[in-house]
Write a protein that holds these residues in place. Structure first.
Motif: not given
Length: 137
Positions: A26-28, A120-127
């Protein structure tokens, strides 16, 4: 500049594994996810020192070796202790949280119930970890 990460997901729940893969899609994201269904499988994966992950996402409640036991083994190994390890769990138990920090984890993220919050949490961690200067051995 963000770089793609090699992530080791240590998770015994198939639904959680699928949720992570769906989130990455989803986050591509260009991050690569390797799975281990328990601590023993994760330790076997980590034996190949030429293919170490950039970060580890670790569940606490697993069969065979608990997340905390795995974390202790990892942080006692000079070749592996540098790998940032983020706990990804449903446990809000303060005892677990303190034990993980004492053992040397890099972060503690509670899995939210709503999928949108999870993304949102996974995106923040990975970013964060993709812009952080990681040690390359």
């Amino acid at each position: 500049m963000e770089k793609s990460l090699k992530v080791l997901l240590v998770e015994d729940n198939l639904i959680e594994i699928m949720k992570m893969k769906r989130t990455i899609s989803l986050l591509k994201s260009k991050h690569t996810i390797h799975e281990a269904k328990n601590g023993e499988e994760a330790l076997q994966f980590l034996e190949d020192k030429s293919n170490l992950p950039d970060i580890i996402l670790l569940d606490l409640n697993m069969p065979k070796i608990s997340g905390i036991e795995f974390l202790k083994i990892l942080k006692a190994d000079d070749d592996l202790k540098h790998i940032p390890t983020i706990i990804l769990t449903t446990s809000s138990n303060q005892k677990d949280l303190l034990e993980c920090y004492r053992t040397g984890m890099s972060g503690y993220v509670l899995k939210p119930l709503k999928y949108e919050d999870y993304v949102k949490k996974i995106e923040t961690v990975l970013t964060y970890w993709s812009i952080n200067e990681l040690i390359k051995i």
